[in-house]
Design an enzyme around this catalytic site. Structure first.
Site, short mmCIF file in Angstrom:
data_model
loop_
_atom_site.label_atom_id
_atom_site.label_comp_id
_atom_site.label_asym_id
_atom_site.label_seq_id
_atom_site.Cartn_x
_atom_site.Cartn_y
_atom_site.Cartn_z
N ARG A 153 0.80 -1.16 0.04
CA ARG A 153 0.13 0.11 0.07
C ARG A 153 0.82 1.16 0.01
NH1 ARG A 153 -0.50 4.99 2.68
NH2 ARG A 153 -0.44 3.80 4.71
N ASP A 154 1.48 1.55 1.08
CA ASP A 154 2.53 2.58 1.24
C ASP A 154 3.45 2.65 0.21
OD1 ASP A 154 3.50 5.15 2.22
OD2 ASP A 154 3.27 4.47 4.31
N CYS A 209 4.01 8.96 1.03
CA CYS A 209 2.62 9.70 0.67
C CYS A 209 2.90 10.74 -0.72
CB CYS A 209 2.27 10.42 1.80
SG CYS A 209 0.84 11.32 1.43
N1 COA Z 1 -13.06 5.03 -4.10
C1 COA Z 1 -13.18 5.47 -5.36
N2 COA Z 1 -13.57 6.32 -5.96
C2 COA Z 1 -13.69 7.48 -4.89
C3 COA Z 1 -13.44 7.25 -3.57
C4 COA Z 1 -13.18 6.04 -3.22
N3 COA Z 1 -13.00 5.82 -1.84
N4 COA Z 1 -13.79 8.51 -2.94
C5 COA Z 1 -14.07 9.45 -4.02
N5 COA Z 1 -14.02 8.86 -5.03
C6 COA Z 1 -14.18 9.26 -6.53
C7 COA Z 1 -15.25 9.91 -6.36
O1 COA Z 1 -16.49 9.22 -7.09
C8 COA Z 1 -15.16 11.15 -7.63
O2 COA Z 1 -15.04 10.48 -8.88
P1 COA Z 1 -15.47 11.41 -10.17
O3 COA Z 1 -14.52 12.49 -10.24
O4 COA Z 1 -15.42 10.53 -11.31
O5 COA Z 1 -16.90 11.80 -9.90
C9 COA Z 1 -13.74 11.58 -7.13
O6 COA Z 1 -13.09 10.43 -6.61
C10 COA Z 1 -13.60 12.69 -6.37
O7 COA Z 1 -14.55 12.58 -5.17
P2 COA Z 1 -14.81 13.48 -3.88
O8 COA Z 1 -15.79 12.80 -3.09
O9 COA Z 1 -15.06 14.79 -4.74
O10 COA Z 1 -13.55 13.29 -3.29
P3 COA Z 1 -12.23 14.40 -3.04
O11 COA Z 1 -11.75 14.98 -4.56
O12 COA Z 1 -12.63 15.37 -2.15
O13 COA Z 1 -11.30 13.51 -2.65
C11 COA Z 1 -10.35 11.57 -1.36
C12 COA Z 1 -11.30 13.08 -1.43
C13 COA Z 1 -10.12 11.31 -0.10
C14 COA Z 1 -11.37 10.75 -1.84
C15 COA Z 1 -9.15 11.58 -2.52
O14 COA Z 1 -8.60 12.65 -2.32
C16 COA Z 1 -8.37 10.25 -2.08
O15 COA Z 1 -9.00 9.28 -2.35
N6 COA Z 1 -7.17 10.61 -1.69
C17 COA Z 1 -6.27 9.52 -1.44
C18 COA Z 1 -5.31 10.04 -0.62
C19 COA Z 1 -4.22 8.95 -0.28
O16 COA Z 1 -4.43 7.59 -0.52
N7 COA Z 1 -3.00 9.16 0.21
C20 COA Z 1 -1.78 8.53 0.66
C21 COA Z 1 -2.07 7.56 1.69
S1 COA Z 1 -2.40 8.34 3.18
ZN ZN Z 2 3.43 6.12 5.38
#
Ligand code: COA
Ligand code: ZN
Length: 327
Positions: free
Chosen positions: A23-24, A249
């Site tokens: 994952r990370d 990250c």
């Molecule tokens: N699984 C799949 N798709 C997801 C989702 C999830 N858990 N959460 C949101 N989405 C999709 C939405 O359906 C949307 O898709 P679309 O643009 O096709 O409609 C898009 O992502 C944006 O969704 P939204 O609810 O507006 O979220 P956001 O843009 O504010 O993003 C997060 C928030 C948290 C979902 C996103 O930033 C994210 O997944 N970040 C991951 C961070 C990460 O893993 N960092 C490293 C580890 S700490």
């Molecule tokens: Zn980490």
């Protein structure tokens, strides 16, 4: 609490090693690792004696394209009894996907720092906490364990020090308000140092002695293994680590690899800790990693070998020895 004579002594203590490389580690890779290779990697790791494997993350595929195959990976791996298969989950959507794919545990995530929470999750911390509350409601009755990972618990690359009182207050809310079974204190960008680690571990343990506490260190400033030892000495018994030392990250400036699983295990075995891990098998999995991700990995043990992987003498050693003895 340890007395001085016990400091740095493993004395058979059980330490739970949790692999986060899939994952990370893989989330930070530019190249997409094919799904079947990810599954094979998790399967190989499952046989090494790890306590837990963070298989993938159910985040937005736009945010982390490298893990867009989370469903396939989690539902197709071979499950070894006793190994906990966990997945990172940022919101209700992610929780539903993870439960559907039969995660044993949801690893929820938010940051101790407002700036990092906004850049990583696009929400304030309060919005994140409200979101985590929604996740708990959504998975009630699903028979899935809940852990919360608190990013930047030892410092934030944008804000600097995060006060320990702030970190402990978030831990309190996870444990007492959400009912999380475990908390992971994450050193997202390698800002932790050993005395700080010891203080935070002791403070957590004094307040919540029966909850799972995991320490998640990155080796960004070369203090990873020192932090691991400080944490164990202060009473921690669970460590995240990543195969080959990959990781980081993508939403934290300057982030780099986690502490390396085979380096941590190698050190802990020498010190007499019980990791439950078959090191040669773990090393075999680590050796396959560079070909999988297309580049070298930070692991020192992969390069140098284990401490007692000895080298042959020079071919003319006997001659040199005889000459030296007769001198
Ligand atoms: N699984 C799949 N798709 C997801 C989702 C999830 N858990 N959460 C949101 N989405 C999709 C939405 O359906 C949307 O898709 P679309 O643009 O096709 O409609 C898009 O992502 C944006 O969704 P939204 O609810 O507006 O979220 P956001 O843009 O504010 O993003 C997060 C928030 C948290 C979902 C996103 O930033 C994210 O997944 N970040 C991951 C961070 C990460 O893993 N960092 C490293 C580890 S700490
Ligand atoms: Zn980490």
């Amino acid at each position: 609490m340890n007395t001085n004579s016990q400091v740095w002594q493993g004395a058979g203590r059980r330490i739970y090693i949790q692999e986060v490389g899939t994952r990370d580690g893989l989330q930070a890779e530019a190249a997409f690792v094919p799904t079947e290779d990810k599954i094979a990697l998790v399967n190989a790791l499952s046989d090494t004696g790890l306590a837990k494997i963070e298989v993938t993350s159910f985040v937005s595929p736009k945010a982390i394209p490298a893990l867009r195959d989370a469903e396939q990976v989690l539902s197709q791996i071979r499950r070894v009894p006793g190994v906990v298969y966990t997945a990172l989950v940022p919101n209700v959507r992610g929780a539903e996907r993870a439960v559907e794919s039969k995660a044993d545990e949801l690893n929820l995530v938010m940051s101790a720092s407002e700036s990092h929470n906004l850049s990583n999750l696009r929400m304030t911390r309060e919005q994140s906490f409200a979101g985590l509350t929604e996740v708990l409601k959504a998975v009630q009755g699903a028979n899935v364990a809940i852990n919360v990972s608190l990013s930047c618990a030892f410092g934030c690359p944008m804000e600097g020090d995060v006060p320990m009182t702030v970190v402990l207050e978030w831990c309190r809310r996870f444990v007492e308000e959400l009912g999380a079974g475990g908390v992971t204190l994450c050193d997202t960008t390698g800002m932790a140092y050993p005395t700080q680690v010891a203080e935070l571990v002791r403070a957590f343990r004094q307040r919540w002695s029966s909850h799972e506490l995991t320490l998640h260190f990155h080796n960004t400033r070369g203090m990873g293994l020192a932090n691991v030892l400080a944490a164990l000495d202060a009473g921690a018994d669970r460590l995240d680590a990543s195969l080959g030392g990959i990781g980081g990250c993508p939403y934290a400036p300057g982030a780099s690899g986690n502490v390396c699983t085979e380096e941590v295990v190698h050190a802990l075995i020498l010190m007499g800790y019980d990791t439950g891990i078959d090191l040669p098998q773990l090393l075999a999995a680590a050796r396959a990693l560079p070909a999988l991700i297309g580049h070298d990995v930070p692991s020192q043990i992969l390069k140098a070998g284990r401490r007692l992987d000895l080298h042959p003498n020079l071919t003319d050693f006997d001659e040199i020895a005889a000459r030296a003895v007769n001198r």
